[in-house]
Design a protein around this motif. Sequence first.
Motif, PDB file in Angstrom:
ATOM      1  N   SER A 331       0.849  -1.192   0.000  1.00 36.02           N
ATOM      2  CA  SER A 331       0.000   0.000   0.000  1.00 36.02           C
ATOM      3  C   SER A 331       0.880   1.235   0.000  1.00 36.02           C
ATOM      4  N   ASN A 400      -2.325   0.049  -4.706  1.00 35.97           N
ATOM      5  CA  ASN A 400      -3.138   0.043  -3.489  1.00 35.97           C
ATOM      6  C   ASN A 400      -2.887   1.345  -2.742  1.00 35.97           C
ATOM      7  N   LEU A 402      -3.726   4.340  -0.212  1.00 37.62           N
ATOM      8  CA  LEU A 402      -4.480   4.603   1.017  1.00 37.62           C
ATOM      9  C   LEU A 402      -5.157   5.965   0.894  1.00 37.62           C
ATOM     10  N   ASN A 431      -9.491   3.041   1.639  1.00 42.87           N
ATOM     11  CA  ASN A 431      -8.330   2.211   1.921  1.00 42.87           C
ATOM     12  C   ASN A 431      -7.518   2.892   3.018  1.00 42.87           C
ATOM     13  N   PRO A 432      -7.424   2.315   4.231  1.00 46.01           N
ATOM     14  CA  PRO A 432      -8.035   1.042   4.641  1.00 46.01           C
ATOM     15  C   PRO A 432      -9.544   1.163   4.759  1.00 46.01           C
ATOM     16  N   ASN A 435     -13.705   2.252   9.525  1.00 50.43           N
ATOM     17  CA  ASN A 435     -13.818   1.585  10.830  1.00 50.43           C
ATOM     18  C   ASN A 435     -14.820   2.266  11.757  1.00 50.43           C
ATOM     19  N   ASN A 471     -12.467   6.466   8.070  1.00 49.25           N
ATOM     20  CA  ASN A 471     -11.296   5.612   8.279  1.00 49.25           C
ATOM     21  C   ASN A 471     -10.136   6.488   8.739  1.00 49.25           C
TER      22      ASN A 471
END
Length: 755
Positions: A331, A400, A402, A431-432, A435, A471
């Motif tokens: 990432s 990838n 973030l 990304n991630p 949460n 996130n």
Amino acid sequence: MVFCSCLLSLFLWLRVSPANANEWNNDVPASVVGLFGSCVEIPCTFNYPARGKTYTGFTGVWYTVNDESNVFHTDTSKISEAFKGRTNLIGDLHQNDCSLKISSLRKSDTGPFMFRIEIENLDKYTYGAKKVSITVKESPEQPTVSVKDEVTSGNPVTATCTVLHSCPSDLPRITWSHDGDHSSPSQPQSQGQWKVTSYNLTFTPSREDHNKKLSCSAEFRGKTVTGYKTLKVKYPPYDVNVVTKPSVKENDSAELTCSSNSNPPANSYQWFSLNGGLLGNGPTYKLEKVSRHTEAISCTAINTEGINSSSPRKLNILYPPYEVTVVTKPSVKENDSAELTCSSNSNPPANSYQWFSLNGTLPGNGPTYKLEKVSRHTEAISCTAINTEGRNSSSPRKLNILYPPYEVTVVTKPSVKENDSAELTCSSNSNPPANSYQWFSLNGGLLGNGPTYKLEKVSRHTEAISCTAINTEGINSSSPRKLNILYPPYEVTVVTKPSVKENDSAELTCSSNSNPPANSYQWFSLNGTLLGNGPTYKLEKVSRHTEAISCTAINTEGINSSSPSKLNILYSPEIKNESTCQGAMLTVCVCIVDSNPPSEVKWFGPDFSKTFPSSSIKQNESLTTFTVQSWLGLPETVQCFANNSLGSSSITLEAPQNGIIIYIAVASAILVVLVGVLVYVVRRHRGNRATQQPAMKNEQNEMKTCPKSIKEEKGHDEDIYANSPDGHDYDNWGDYVGPLSSESSLKDESIYENV
């Protein structure tokens, strides 16, 4: 001091007669073993000649044989400094138990030791016949570990750890090298030596435990000893691999070997193609002619414990690069740099590279390429690997990156029945992954937290709901999501063109608000007769008399009907036969027109040279009533001419003539002449002033009589005015002259009085 103690002991010894000494006895071990720094317990029991009596005053004394220093005394002030604070009597002298505990064992605490009892109102006695010594060990004994000689992977097993110790109140701490359930019960001492056994270390061995040592460690006040037992674990094959030469030239043969790790070793093998077809048996398999397209091959190893298979093995054939991929860090944070590596499977290895974006070539021809500043919008990048055998390219590689959440959406079932509950999930691209989540109503009120939100009872009016995803990189919100609520039809209406010409066809559509959309329709006349089915209904030839029509919409959730809908039919004017002229003194002509859109009407005389305005217009649905009226009468015939955007129509009406007005006028003139003649005759025959006054009085009386008749006639006229349908005044030709007010009435009375 030592000398005095020896004399005292000798005195006490001699004071007890031999006969009594046979009844005084005790039981202690000759020796006990203790661990340096730990504690030791000396078990002890004693007897004395009670002779049926009960004694309560006991004093117990332990002392060393060599220097007779008090190891323990009931009166603690008499305990030797070397043992003070380290000894206590753990037995109950009233129960004939004289057991002694010595803590923090020293190397000098070897003894031997004797016990002495002093009983109030009886005697004192030293049990010198039995002495006990202590063996102080520097290190504890190594524990003994026992377990079955051979265990099976995946099956629970119990191991036992046995540890020797001397102090039940200061047991060693037992530690196992393997996880599991364990306990440490103790058993009574045997000759001063305690035995502690740790049971029920129940664990499940795995193949990784094979040939590994299972250890049990016992910690005695900082000193740890460990016992071991090597585990023998039976397990099925694993790490099954197809083994062959490092590389094989295209078109050569290749021999493959099935390698595995198992206990006991595998005794049977099978070979499979990539699609699962059985190719053969045995530990080896031969491919006669390999190529770059040779499929991967796997093998299965079998032993008494089970079976396992290898991953498909693709042979290392010498050919141009394939499986070319772009490799980079797992990432990269947005706005950071990223280094990409072109990886390929080729033989020999690739020695030249090219890099491409989605829309063209990038500078550089090495195995790596650097992006200085990446973002979520950074395009996918591919590379081409080249060797002596040829060239091949990778698939575009999307990094990838973030980044904070975006494309946040509310996800739920495609549809929910009205009054059912609905669970909503907050989906986002980040990304991630997000949460933390928040849920909001349409007006911004916070409804809840978490990746899901539940609506207990939904309806067609349930508001749209949005969610916010968070996130480590940031926060973003979804658009409001309106749920797809299933409900029966409502707001059912008949829809068609705003208007339809008479005799044309008309197509009607049954419109409704429902979910799912209505899938069945019915059409009904005004009296409830079923006319047809389907979302549309066609009337082939409509007329002004076409009845109102309603429709019923049906879906999987229910049924509902529209109100009857009357079509707006357009047609040219039709003058009704009820149109006519009436009147005596006031002539009123009425023209009744049926048309859509409403008509414009004009009134004409016989030769169309004179027009008459309508005095009133009244609309009732498609019928319009036009009225013309006149006090002085109308021509013998009146033309009513009606027209709209679709056509015109006319009718000739006969107007009655008002002859009575002429008769009244002639009679009034004759009356005036007669009155004048009468006045003249009277004046002529009365020559003097006196005789003229009565004549004038008579004349005034006669004149007063005239206005009365005129007023009566005027009252008759008021009746005629009152017959006007809208209460307005009109002249003889129907022209409006305003209302008949009280002021105008007084003015008319003055005029009549002057006649």
